[in-house]
Design a protein around this motif. Structure first.
Motif, PDB file in Angstrom:
ATOM      1  N   ALA A  79      46.993  30.506 -38.637  1.00 26.65           N
ATOM      2  CA  ALA A  79      45.537  30.676 -38.587  1.00 26.65           C
ATOM      3  C   ALA A  79      44.985  30.067 -37.306  1.00 26.65           C
ATOM      4  N   GLY A  80      44.139  30.796 -36.646  1.00 23.56           N
ATOM      5  CA  GLY A  80      43.487  30.303 -35.438  1.00 23.56           C
ATOM      6  C   GLY A  80      44.203  30.645 -34.158  1.00 23.56           C
ATOM      7  N   PHE A  81      45.476  31.089 -34.244  1.00 25.94           N
ATOM      8  CA  PHE A  81      46.199  31.355 -33.003  1.00 25.94           C
ATOM      9  C   PHE A  81      45.627  32.554 -32.265  1.00 25.94           C
ATOM     10  N   GLU A  82      45.327  33.626 -32.985  1.00 27.05           N
ATOM     11  CA  GLU A  82      44.793  34.822 -32.328  1.00 27.05           C
ATOM     12  C   GLU A  82      43.482  34.508 -31.612  1.00 27.05           C
ATOM     13  N   GLN A  83      42.630  33.700 -32.259  1.00 26.85           N
ATOM     14  CA  GLN A  83      41.371  33.337 -31.623  1.00 26.85           C
ATOM     15  C   GLN A  83      41.610  32.501 -30.372  1.00 26.85           C
ATOM     16  N   LYS A  84      42.560  31.563 -30.453  1.00 21.61           N
ATOM     17  CA  LYS A  84      42.875  30.735 -29.279  1.00 21.61           C
ATOM     18  C   LYS A  84      43.404  31.601 -28.140  1.00 21.61           C
ATOM     19  N   LEU A  85      44.270  32.551 -28.476  1.00 19.97           N
ATOM     20  CA  LEU A  85      44.812  33.432 -27.452  1.00 19.97           C
ATOM     21  C   LEU A  85      43.713  34.294 -26.837  1.00 19.97           C
ATOM     22  N   ASN A  86      42.787  34.772 -27.673  1.00 19.71           N
ATOM     23  CA  ASN A  86      41.661  35.567 -27.159  1.00 19.71           C
ATOM     24  C   ASN A  86      40.767  34.731 -26.247  1.00 19.71           C
TER      25      ASN A  86
END
Length: 219
Positions: A79-86
């Motif tokens: 959770a949260g990795f995709e947002q961090k990558l974006n």
């Protein structure tokens, strides 16, 4: 996904690189290229880091994650990795951004490592390279002691007897390293001042003397 696999995404070198990229996006932040050079310099300056995860391994891991995330069946990520990558990649697609990072790191690994005059140390570099000097801040500016030298002597003896062999000897090594890396007041201010505002040549020398006196008298 087990916690162990998830750690590939949300801990270690991947997390550090994404955090640096996000910081470079803020207004007035450092350039991404400079932060990547600092990241590479940090690993290349540390025999322990180079032994554990050399830059070739970091770039290979980035390439592997890019392939996985860009596949038809991408893996589940924490959770949260995709947002961090974006947040890190901005207008670039996540997998493409990871490939870009891998290429830049691979390129930097072939270049001469810049010194701290051509690329000043960032605050996170100083915190990482000089953790014991930073932790010594209490004995310098806490105001607990009326006499400055008394505070330094107390700090030098604070780990006695069992911590002297590791903590105090490690602090002495950091002090000597800082004085050699930054031989002028301006270079010391630019190097350590971003993370340790009180650091100056007289104070670092005074702490070093206090440690040597303690070692001479007590060990």
């Amino acid at each position: 996904m087990t916690a162990y696999t998830g750690a590939v995404f949300n801990n270690g070198s991947i997390r550090r690189l994404l955090d640096l990229a996000i910081d470079s996006r803020r207004t007035g932040g450092p350039s991404l290229e400079d932060e990547l050079v600092r990241f590479c310099r940090t690993i290349r300056n540390s025999p322990e880091a180079e032994w554990a995860i050399p830059l070739a391994t970091v770039s290979a891991l980035l390439d592997l994650l890019s392939e996985m995330l860009g596949s038809e069946n991408p893996p589940n990520v924490p959770a949260g990795f995709e947002q961090k990558l974006n947040d890190a990649s901005a207008e670039i697609a996540g997998p493409d951004f990871l490939t870009l990072l891998a290429g830049l790191i691979r390129m930097q690994d072939q270049e001469a490592m810049p010194n701290f005059e051509s690329l000043p140390m960032a605050a996170w570099e100083a915190r990482l390279m000089f953790p014991r000097i930073r932790q010594f801040s209490y004995w310098v500016d806490s105001g607990e002691y009326d006499d400055f030298e008394e505070g330094l002597r107390a700090g030098a003896a604070s780990e006695h007897p069992h911590g002297c062999h590791q903590e105090m000897s490690g602090l002495a090594a950091e002090l000597q390293k800082a004085l050699l890396l930054f031989p002028t007041p301006d270079s010391l201010r630019a190097g350590l001042g971003v993370a340790i505002p009180w650091a100056s040549e007289p104070i670092l020398h005074a702490i070093l003397r206090a440690i040597h006196i303690h070692f001479t008298e007590q060990h």
